[in-house]
Design a protein around this motif. Sequence first.
Motif, PDB file in Angstrom:
ATOM      1  N   LEU A  40      -4.676 -26.284 -24.035  1.00 17.16           N
ATOM      2  CA  LEU A  40      -4.360 -25.603 -22.783  1.00 17.16           C
ATOM      3  C   LEU A  40      -3.954 -24.151 -23.022  1.00 17.16           C
ATOM      4  CD1 LEU A  40      -2.385 -28.443 -20.985  1.00 17.16           C
ATOM      5  CD2 LEU A  40      -4.576 -27.502 -20.256  1.00 17.16           C
ATOM      6  N   LEU A  41      -3.129 -23.929 -24.045  1.00 18.99           N
ATOM      7  CA  LEU A  41      -2.701 -22.560 -24.350  1.00 18.99           C
ATOM      8  C   LEU A  41      -3.884 -21.704 -24.809  1.00 18.99           C
ATOM      9  CD1 LEU A  41       0.656 -23.300 -26.219  1.00 18.99           C
ATOM     10  CD2 LEU A  41       0.387 -22.242 -23.972  1.00 18.99           C
ATOM     11  N   GLY A  42      -4.719 -22.275 -25.686  1.00 17.88           N
ATOM     12  CA  GLY A  42      -5.899 -21.542 -26.146  1.00 17.88           C
ATOM     13  C   GLY A  42      -6.850 -21.239 -25.005  1.00 17.88           C
ATOM     14  N   ASP A  43      -6.994 -22.191 -24.090  1.00 18.42           N
ATOM     15  CA  ASP A  43      -7.853 -21.990 -22.929  1.00 18.42           C
ATOM     16  C   ASP A  43      -7.317 -20.856 -22.060  1.00 18.42           C
ATOM     17  OD1 ASP A  43     -10.184 -22.908 -21.515  1.00 18.42           O
ATOM     18  OD2 ASP A  43      -8.849 -23.730 -19.989  1.00 18.42           O
ATOM     19  N   GLY A  44      -6.001 -20.827 -21.862  1.00 18.69           N
ATOM     20  CA  GLY A  44      -5.403 -19.753 -21.076  1.00 18.69           C
ATOM     21  C   GLY A  44      -5.595 -18.394 -21.724  1.00 18.69           C
ATOM     22  N   VAL A  45      -5.422 -18.336 -23.042  1.00 28.31           N
ATOM     23  CA  VAL A  45      -5.623 -17.070 -23.761  1.00 28.31           C
ATOM     24  C   VAL A  45      -7.066 -16.606 -23.627  1.00 28.31           C
ATOM     25  CG1 VAL A  45      -5.674 -16.017 -26.056  1.00 28.31           C
ATOM     26  CG2 VAL A  45      -3.745 -17.457 -25.392  1.00 28.31           C
ATOM     27  N   ALA A  46      -8.005 -17.545 -23.775  1.00 22.74           N
ATOM     28  CA  ALA A  46      -9.427 -17.188 -23.667  1.00 22.74           C
ATOM     29  C   ALA A  46      -9.767 -16.651 -22.284  1.00 22.74           C
ATOM     30  CB  ALA A  46     -10.291 -18.406 -23.999  1.00 22.74           C
ATOM     31  N   VAL A  47      -9.192 -17.263 -21.252  1.00 22.74           N
ATOM     32  CA  VAL A  47      -9.444 -16.807 -19.881  1.00 22.74           C
ATOM     33  C   VAL A  47      -8.915 -15.387 -19.670  1.00 22.74           C
ATOM     34  CG1 VAL A  47      -8.803 -17.165 -17.457  1.00 22.74           C
ATOM     35  CG2 VAL A  47      -9.562 -19.101 -18.854  1.00 22.74           C
ATOM     36  N   ILE A  48      -7.693 -15.138 -20.118  1.00 18.10           N
ATOM     37  CA  ILE A  48      -7.101 -13.799 -19.953  1.00 18.10           C
ATOM     38  C   ILE A  48      -7.898 -12.762 -20.741  1.00 18.10           C
ATOM     39  CG2 ILE A  48      -5.052 -12.403 -20.430  1.00 18.10           C
ATOM     40  CD1 ILE A  48      -3.391 -14.925 -19.886  1.00 18.10           C
ATOM     41  N   TYR A  49      -8.294 -13.130 -21.970  1.00 17.92           N
ATOM     42  CA  TYR A  49      -9.070 -12.188 -22.790  1.00 17.92           C
ATOM     43  C   TYR A  49     -10.410 -11.867 -22.131  1.00 17.92           C
ATOM     44  CZ  TYR A  49     -11.672 -10.224 -26.678  1.00 17.92           C
ATOM     45  OH  TYR A  49     -12.430  -9.395 -27.466  1.00 17.92           O
ATOM     46  N   ALA A  50     -11.090 -12.896 -21.619  1.00 13.14           N
ATOM     47  CA  ALA A  50     -12.374 -12.672 -20.962  1.00 13.14           C
ATOM     48  C   ALA A  50     -12.215 -11.793 -19.727  1.00 13.14           C
ATOM     49  CB  ALA A  50     -13.013 -14.013 -20.584  1.00 13.14           C
ATOM     50  N   PHE A  51     -11.126 -12.017 -18.992  1.00 12.96           N
ATOM     51  CA  PHE A  51     -10.882 -11.208 -17.802  1.00 12.96           C
ATOM     52  C   PHE A  51     -10.635  -9.748 -18.173  1.00 12.96           C
ATOM     53  CE2 PHE A  51      -8.027  -9.439 -14.562  1.00 12.96           C
ATOM     54  CZ  PHE A  51      -8.782  -9.661 -13.421  1.00 12.96           C
ATOM     55  N   LEU A  52      -9.831  -9.523 -19.217  1.00 11.84           N
ATOM     56  CA  LEU A  52      -9.503  -8.152 -19.616  1.00 11.84           C
ATOM     57  C   LEU A  52     -10.696  -7.429 -20.232  1.00 11.84           C
ATOM     58  CD1 LEU A  52      -5.953  -8.720 -21.174  1.00 11.84           C
ATOM     59  CD2 LEU A  52      -6.502  -7.722 -18.945  1.00 11.84           C
ATOM     60  N   SER A  53     -11.575  -8.179 -20.893  1.00 13.26           N
ATOM     61  CA  SER A  53     -12.728  -7.552 -21.548  1.00 13.26           C
ATOM     62  C   SER A  53     -13.952  -7.454 -20.653  1.00 13.26           C
ATOM     63  CB  SER A  53     -13.084  -8.337 -22.814  1.00 13.26           C
ATOM     64  OG  SER A  53     -13.448  -9.674 -22.493  1.00 13.26           O
ATOM     65  N   GLY A  54     -13.851  -7.970 -19.426  1.00 17.63           N
ATOM     66  CA  GLY A  54     -14.967  -7.886 -18.494  1.00 17.63           C
ATOM     67  C   GLY A  54     -16.030  -8.942 -18.686  1.00 17.63           C
ATOM     68  N   ASP A  55     -15.733  -9.994 -19.466  1.00 19.93           N
ATOM     69  CA  ASP A  55     -16.709 -11.059 -19.707  1.00 19.93           C
ATOM     70  C   ASP A  55     -16.437 -12.303 -18.874  1.00 19.93           C
ATOM     71  OD1 ASP A  55     -17.977  -9.513 -21.639  1.00 19.93           O
ATOM     72  OD2 ASP A  55     -16.613 -10.210 -23.224  1.00 19.93           O
ATOM     73  N   PHE A  56     -15.635 -12.159 -17.838  1.00 18.35           N
ATOM     74  CA  PHE A  56     -15.247 -13.306 -17.022  1.00 18.35           C
ATOM     75  C   PHE A  56     -16.357 -13.596 -16.013  1.00 18.35           C
ATOM     76  CE2 PHE A  56     -12.860 -15.575 -13.710  1.00 18.35           C
ATOM     77  CZ  PHE A  56     -12.181 -16.490 -14.489  1.00 18.35           C
ATOM     78  N   THR A  57     -17.192 -14.567 -16.328  1.00 21.31           N
ATOM     79  CA  THR A  57     -18.316 -14.948 -15.472  1.00 21.31           C
ATOM     80  C   THR A  57     -18.064 -16.325 -14.873  1.00 21.31           C
ATOM     81  OG1 THR A  57     -19.486 -15.998 -17.311  1.00 21.31           O
ATOM     82  CG2 THR A  57     -19.890 -13.633 -16.944  1.00 21.31           C
ATOM     83  N   LEU A  58     -18.897 -16.719 -13.921  1.00 26.08           N
ATOM     84  CA  LEU A  58     -18.786 -18.054 -13.332  1.00 26.08           C
ATOM     85  C   LEU A  58     -18.996 -19.119 -14.400  1.00 26.08           C
ATOM     86  CD1 LEU A  58     -18.581 -19.995 -10.935  1.00 26.08           C
ATOM     87  CD2 LEU A  58     -21.049 -19.661 -10.566  1.00 26.08           C
ATOM     88  N   GLN A  59     -19.939 -18.894 -15.287  1.00 26.01           N
ATOM     89  CA  GLN A  59     -20.217 -19.837 -16.366  1.00 26.01           C
ATOM     90  C   GLN A  59     -18.993 -20.018 -17.270  1.00 26.01           C
ATOM     91  OE1 GLN A  59     -23.783 -18.765 -18.405  1.00 26.01           O
ATOM     92  NE2 GLN A  59     -23.856 -20.606 -19.654  1.00 26.01           N
ATOM     93  N   PHE A  60     -18.348 -18.915 -17.624  1.00 22.72           N
ATOM     94  CA  PHE A  60     -17.158 -18.974 -18.463  1.00 22.72           C
ATOM     95  C   PHE A  60     -16.009 -19.667 -17.726  1.00 22.72           C
ATOM     96  CE2 PHE A  60     -13.143 -17.492 -20.092  1.00 22.72           C
ATOM     97  CZ  PHE A  60     -13.318 -17.537 -21.464  1.00 22.72           C
ATOM     98  N   PHE A  61     -15.828 -19.342 -16.452  1.00 24.99           N
ATOM     99  CA  PHE A  61     -14.753 -19.940 -15.658  1.00 24.99           C
ATOM    100  C   PHE A  61     -14.894 -21.455 -15.584  1.00 24.99           C
ATOM    101  CE2 PHE A  61     -13.598 -21.618 -11.457  1.00 24.99           C
ATOM    102  CZ  PHE A  61     -12.225 -21.502 -11.537  1.00 24.99           C
ATOM    103  N   LEU A  62     -16.111 -21.936 -15.337  1.00 28.14           N
ATOM    104  CA  LEU A  62     -16.332 -23.371 -15.218  1.00 28.14           C
ATOM    105  C   LEU A  62     -16.071 -24.084 -16.543  1.00 28.14           C
ATOM    106  CD1 LEU A  62     -19.524 -23.433 -12.965  1.00 28.14           C
ATOM    107  CD2 LEU A  62     -17.182 -23.979 -12.304  1.00 28.14           C
ATOM    108  N   LYS A  63     -16.473 -23.454 -17.646  1.00 22.44           N
ATOM    109  CA  LYS A  63     -16.221 -24.060 -18.959  1.00 22.44           C
ATOM    110  C   LYS A  63     -14.724 -24.116 -19.248  1.00 22.44           C
ATOM    111  CE  LYS A  63     -20.571 -22.963 -21.304  1.00 22.44           C
ATOM    112  NZ  LYS A  63     -21.196 -22.294 -22.473  1.00 22.44           N
ATOM    113  N   ALA A  64     -14.028 -23.047 -18.929  1.00 22.35           N
ATOM    114  CA  ALA A  64     -12.577 -23.030 -19.135  1.00 22.35           C
ATOM    115  C   ALA A  64     -11.893 -24.069 -18.248  1.00 22.35           C
ATOM    116  CB  ALA A  64     -12.027 -21.639 -18.850  1.00 22.35           C
TER     117      ALA A  64
END
Length: 206
Positions: free
Chosen positions: A158-182
């Motif tokens: 859960l913690l790793g998933d949260g970190v990955a989500v925040i990192y993707a959001f900050l780096s501009g890689d936050f897509t629908l595909q990434f969100f659903l996987k997270a």
Amino acid sequence: MAVNKQLSRFVRDALASGKTRAEISQALTDSGWSPSEVADALDAWAEIRFSPPVPRPQATVSARDFFIYALTFGVMIFGAVYLVQLFHALIDLWLDTDSYRWPGRIRWSMAVLIVTTPVYLWLTLRERGKLADDPALYRSAIRRWLMYLTLLLSAAALLGDGVAVIYAFLSGDFTLQFFLKALVVAVIAGLIFLFYLADIRKGDAA
């Protein structure tokens, strides 16, 4: 914490001679025993007026528990990993134009789940039946250790998933595909965490 045998015998004899817990605690503290050691030694004996002192139920360890619970939790974790992979592959198949890549991953994940799911359910239901018949089995030390290990792995996911989500959001890689996987990782890890947390609390109350 395991109680020193010499300390345990002293507490038993002191209680049997009529000493109060406060007197025993003070004597042990003055002799250099740590507060946690004193507390564990006293907690090993029930707080009822009876001679000789009555021991409290203690955690048990057996080879049978290790085999059954290690197999159960191992199958569960293995199946959970491939359940995540199955949903990730389905998301990729839905959103990725190169869909020819994913059928192999889907077939393999399904094969793993077809084997692990009935095995896990059978082992879990079998143990639940034994626990219902004999609540003393809740005191299995191996069972509690593996449950806490499962909680640790779930919390780490859960913690790793949260970190990955925040990192993707900050780096501009936050897509629908990434969100659903997270989201898949968060839901599966969260359900496992809550399931075993409730099981631990039930065992504490048994």
